[in-house]
Write a protein that holds these residues in place. Structure first.
Motif, mmCIF file in Angstrom:
data_model
loop_
_atom_site.group_PDB
_atom_site.id
_atom_site.type_symbol
_atom_site.label_atom_id
_atom_site.label_comp_id
_atom_site.label_asym_id
_atom_site.label_seq_id
_atom_site.Cartn_x
_atom_site.Cartn_y
_atom_site.Cartn_z
ATOM 1 N N LEU A 55 55.807 27.736 56.552
ATOM 2 C CA LEU A 55 56.102 26.294 56.472
ATOM 3 C C LEU A 55 57.386 26.000 55.699
ATOM 4 O O LEU A 55 58.179 25.153 56.113
ATOM 5 C CB LEU A 55 54.941 25.583 55.777
ATOM 6 C CG LEU A 55 54.020 24.754 56.663
ATOM 7 C CD1 LEU A 55 52.907 24.169 55.836
ATOM 8 C CD2 LEU A 55 54.759 23.654 57.375
ATOM 9 N N THR A 56 57.566 26.716 54.582
ATOM 10 C CA THR A 56 58.734 26.416 53.749
ATOM 11 C C THR A 56 60.036 26.821 54.435
ATOM 12 O O THR A 56 61.106 26.416 54.007
ATOM 13 C CB THR A 56 58.632 27.129 52.391
ATOM 14 O OG1 THR A 56 58.309 28.496 52.621
ATOM 15 C CG2 THR A 56 57.562 26.498 51.520
ATOM 16 N N ALA A 57 59.897 27.632 55.494
ATOM 17 C CA ALA A 57 61.105 28.032 56.231
ATOM 18 C C ALA A 57 61.395 27.088 57.405
ATOM 19 O O ALA A 57 62.411 27.240 58.076
ATOM 20 C CB ALA A 57 60.946 29.462 56.734
ATOM 21 N N LEU A 58 60.500 26.131 57.647
ATOM 22 C CA LEU A 58 60.722 25.181 58.748
ATOM 23 C C LEU A 58 61.992 24.377 58.487
ATOM 24 O O LEU A 58 62.121 23.780 57.422
ATOM 25 C CB LEU A 58 59.551 24.192 58.842
ATOM 26 C CG LEU A 58 58.339 24.527 59.685
ATOM 27 C CD1 LEU A 58 57.369 23.346 59.673
ATOM 28 C CD2 LEU A 58 58.724 24.860 61.105
ATOM 29 N N PRO A 59 62.916 24.331 59.438
ATOM 30 C CA PRO A 59 64.140 23.555 59.194
ATOM 31 C C PRO A 59 63.868 22.069 58.971
ATOM 32 O O PRO A 59 64.659 21.388 58.343
ATOM 33 C CB PRO A 59 64.956 23.787 60.471
ATOM 34 C CG PRO A 59 64.038 24.375 61.458
ATOM 35 C CD PRO A 59 62.919 25.009 60.727
ATOM 36 N N GLU A 60 62.698 21.602 59.441
ATOM 37 C CA GLU A 60 62.351 20.180 59.251
ATOM 38 C C GLU A 60 62.187 19.805 57.775
ATOM 39 O O GLU A 60 62.367 18.654 57.410
ATOM 40 C CB GLU A 60 61.035 19.841 59.977
ATOM 41 C CG GLU A 60 61.159 19.796 61.492
ATOM 42 C CD GLU A 60 60.707 21.081 62.128
ATOM 43 O OE1 GLU A 60 61.020 22.146 61.551
ATOM 44 O OE2 GLU A 60 60.057 21.047 63.181
#
Lengths: 175, 140
Positions: A59-64
């Motif tokens: 999740l923390t790598a999601l560009p969003e």
């Protein structure tokens, strides 16, 4: 009544041994079945936990929501992300399933830890002091039989000030 | 076959059956992979907590500056106090920690209450100096 012959005694003995053998076999099957069911349930729990942990890591790598310059979460993207999720429930529902994903500010502790950081809170002068947690996604099943929470620390970046805080990314998984 | 031999054979069958049940029981008790996974996850969490803590920066506090101060001026009390607060704020009540700081492979600081546990680490290079932080998490 005539006395038992030797053959009858041996027959009784054989029947007794067979009876105890059957009891031992039945007990063995019962114990095996019980542990097998427990093992399957445990595997299901492990699978759910692993799934939530993988989601936690990815999740923390999601560009969003991630920072463009560093390994952190950009809090300026969290409220818009929640609006995007609400606008596309089918897409994110397939990706996340029945879960609640939130980020709680842990240090420095917010004076309002139980206030949701939403658009209204963001527009106030005292933001980010006026709220304590962000909700990124929430979808509950109609009936919840069990829940468990996995959490991981994250670095929270505030683009308005350039400051960093520490938070906990929490995934509450429903079954 | 004599009667005695038959009874020994019967006893053997019972012993074998009990052994099979015991092996099945041990198989379910001992080969539990969930523990390894939990340890790996805790180690990753410890590393992430360290990274997030060392990046902490507010209008009155920047932990990386206190870290540099700890090495350059040998004044580690402020760093120790602030880092301790950050870590405690992110642990469960039943969890404890020990923090180690090594600068260029020399131990500079150590505090906390764990003697052994799950380790997470973080490396930072500032002005040519290698700071290695290690966080050990354990149960109280």
């Amino acid at each position: 009544m005539p006395m038992s012959t030797k053959g009858q005694v041996e027959l009784h003995e054989t029947l007794l041994v067979t009876f105890f053998l059957v009891i031992i076999i039945v007990l063995g099957v019962f114990v095996y079945y019980r542990y097998f069911v427990m093992g399957v349930r445990g595997s299901a729990e492990e699978f759910r936990e692993e799934e939530a942990s993988v989601l936690l890591a990815s999740l923390t790598a999601l560009p969003e929501i991630s920072c463009s310059h560093d390994d952190c979460v950009d809090t300026g993207k969290l409220i818009p992300f929640f609006h995007v999720v609400r606008a596309h429930p089918a897409f994110y529902g397939r990706a996340f399933g029945f879960k609640k994903v939130s980020i709680r500010v842990t240090y420095p502790e917010s004076p309002s830890p139980d206030v949701l950081c939403d658009t209204a809170a963001y527009q106030q002068v005292f933001y980010p002091e006026n709220c304590g947690y962000y909700v990124l996604y929430e979808q509950r099943p109609r009936t919840v039989t069990s829940t468990f929470i996995v959490r991981a620390p994250v670095s929270l970046f505030y683009p308005e000030t350039g400051f960093y805080r520490v938070g906990q990314l929490e995934i509450e998984s429903y079954a | 076959m004599r009667k005695g031999q038959t009874e020994v054979a019967g006893l053997l069958v019972i012993v074998v059956l009990l052994l099979v049940v015991g092996v099945i029981f041990l198989r379910f008790r001992l080969f539990d992979s969930g523990q390894d996974f939990a340890e790996v996850r805790s180690s990753v969490e410890a590393s992430r907590l360290l990274k997030a803590a060392l990046r902490l920066k507010t209008d009155s506090l920047a932990l990386h500056e206190l870290l540099s101060q700890c090495y350059e001026e040998q004044q580690c009390e402020a760093f120790r106090e602030e880092l301790g607060k950050v870590i405690r704020a992110n642990l469960l009540p039943q969890e404890d920690f020990t923090y180690f700081l090594e600068v260029d492979r020399v131990e500079l600081l150590r505090f906390g209450g764990c003697t052994r546990g799950i380790v997470g680490s973080s490396f930072t290079v500032r002005e040519g100096v290698l700071y290695e932080s290690r966080l050990v998490l354990c149960r109280k």
